[in-house]
Scaffold this active site. Structure first.
Site, PDB file in Angstrom:
ATOM      1  N   ASN A  24       0.857  -1.193   0.000  1.00  0.00           N
ATOM      2  CA  ASN A  24       0.000   0.000   0.000  1.00  0.00           C
ATOM      3  C   ASN A  24       0.897   1.249   0.000  1.00  0.00           C
ATOM      4  O   ASN A  24       2.132   1.131   0.004  1.00  0.00           O
ATOM      5  CB  ASN A  24      -0.975  -0.024   1.188  1.00  0.00           C
ATOM      6  CG  ASN A  24      -0.263   0.056   2.537  1.00  0.00           C
ATOM      7  OD1 ASN A  24       0.914   0.404   2.625  1.00  0.00           O
ATOM      8  ND2 ASN A  24      -0.981  -0.269   3.594  1.00  0.00           N
ATOM      9  N   ASP A 213      -9.388  -8.863  -0.810  1.00  0.00           N
ATOM     10  CA  ASP A 213      -8.628  -8.049   0.147  1.00  0.00           C
ATOM     11  C   ASP A 213      -8.519  -6.601  -0.346  1.00  0.00           C
ATOM     12  O   ASP A 213      -8.561  -5.668   0.458  1.00  0.00           O
ATOM     13  CB  ASP A 213      -7.242  -8.664   0.351  1.00  0.00           C
ATOM     14  CG  ASP A 213      -6.412  -7.863   1.330  1.00  0.00           C
ATOM     15  OD1 ASP A 213      -6.787  -7.812   2.510  1.00  0.00           O
ATOM     16  OD2 ASP A 213      -5.415  -7.249   0.903  1.00  0.00           O
TER      17      ASP A 213
END
Ligand code: COA
Length: 338
Positions: A24, A213
């Site tokens: 991320n 996810d």
């Protein structure tokens, strides 16, 4: 297939350096990336095992992943070591246990990131709707077989008891208020291409889990507007194959918040768009728990969810039940044994 025990190696190890596109924006590796690596290792070892005798050739399809916890964050530049081992075989299914360690190759330090248990079922290459028999694995101790059988019976029972949320869909709402379910609910639409699929034209379980996810992460980030990471995923059953050319819609909604965690329900629907005779169906669903991390990597309090409708209030209470049950289990495990 003959009934003699298989003599192929029943463990494998894979390692890979983590790159920016695995992570991320804060540099934490996505839970989905780790789930995909876990599934790849499981698919290799179970397919190899199921083809270890001179029977009909097959591919092992992911049928179930047990609840799994992400124990420590992994970062860009670290090396993921994924080791998979066959721990039990029933007549038609293979249990694979996978461990993921993260290694900092500058300092040499290693941490356990994840432990997961997956169940695969061998499907004939000539007809992927035909389930084949699994060659029995060799156990080094008799207790291993008994313990495996207990896990097999327990998951079978849980599968029978789990309510399959088939009809439920997530609808968009106009101008939702912050902290409501509608405010953060999100969907992702994906056309299943060849790179998502096994050689036999259906989606790898790891690809589906990665998309699930991803959506859960978007919902969590929209809700709390800070850096978020996957803390755990509840057991997932894969009831139906998703084939090449299908369009999948992966939708997520927040169901519960504790002080420092968010539970997100993710639904996967498959649409055989090019086949008029087949209807859209629910292919999988799961609950993801996300935690928001501050700059020092410490969990932050999250904005409290405001459930509005009767259904949202009911789902909130159910989420709270799951949260309290897991918390009690973790505390029980942490207490010293008498
Ligand atoms: N979890 C664990 N094991 C499962 C399972 C699940 N969710 N569903 C079925 N099984 C096991 C059964 O226990 C049985 O083994 P056993 O006889 O040793 O007990 C074996 O699978 C066959 O069961 P059966 O009832 O004959 O088959 P099925 O019609 O339920 O089909 C699958 C099972 C897995 C083939 C089917 O559900 C399927 O195709 N799922 C999708 C697989 C896939 O595409 N995975 C990737 C998802 S993106």
């Amino acid at each position: 297939m003959s009934g003699t025990a298989a003599e192929t190696p029943s463990a494998i190890q894979i390692c890979r350096i983590m790159r920016p596109d695995d992570a991320n924006i804060a540099g934490n590796i996505h839970g989905g990336t780790i789930l995909k690596m876990i599934e790849e290792a499981g698919a290799i070892i179970s397919t190899r095992h199921c083809n270890s005798q001179n029977g009909e050739r097959c591919v092992a399809a992911l049928a179930r992943v047990e609840r799994t916890d992400f124990l420590s964050p992994m970062c860009i530049g670290e090396v993921a070591h994924v080791s998979a081992e066959i721990t039990y075989t029933s007549k038609h299914s293979v249990e694979v246990q996978v461990h993921v360690m993260s290694e900092n190759i500058l300092t040499g330090s290693k941490k356990l990131t994840n432990k997961a248990t997956l169940w695969y079922v061998p499907l004939s290459l000539k007809n992927v709707d035909k389930v084949l028999e699994v060659p029995p694995v060799v156990y080094s101790r008799q207790e291993q077989e008994q313990e495996g059988r207990r896990r097999y019976e327990a998951q079978k029972l849980e599968r029978m008891e789990t309510k399959w949320r088939n009809g439920d869909i997530i609808q968009p709402v106009l101008n939702p208020e912050p902290n409501t379910v509608s405010y953060s609910q999100s969907s992702l639409i994906h056309l299943v291409g060849p790179s998502d699929c096994t050689l036999h034209g259906f989606v790898h379980g790891g690809v589906t889990m990665k998309l699930m996810d991803e959506v859960a992460g978007i919902v969590a980030a929209r809700h709390c507007k800070t850096n978020v990471v996957t803390a755990s995923v509840d057991a997932i059953n894969f009831h139906d194959k998703i084939r090449k050319g299908y369009v999948i819609t992966v939708s997520g909604r927040i169901t519960f918040t504790s002080n420092k965690s968010m539970e997100i329900e993710v639904l996967v629907d498959a649409d055989p768009v090019v086949d008029n005779l087949l209807k859209r169906y629910r292919a999988a669903s799961a609950f993801f728990t996300y935690v928001s991390l501050g700059p020092e990597g410490k969990p932050l309090p999250v904005p409290q969810l405001v459930p509005e409708t009767e259904d949202e209030k009911k789902r909130f209470e159910e989420g709270k039940g799951r949260y309290l049950q897991m918390k009690a289990k973790r505390q029980g495990q942490a207490e010293p044994q008498p």
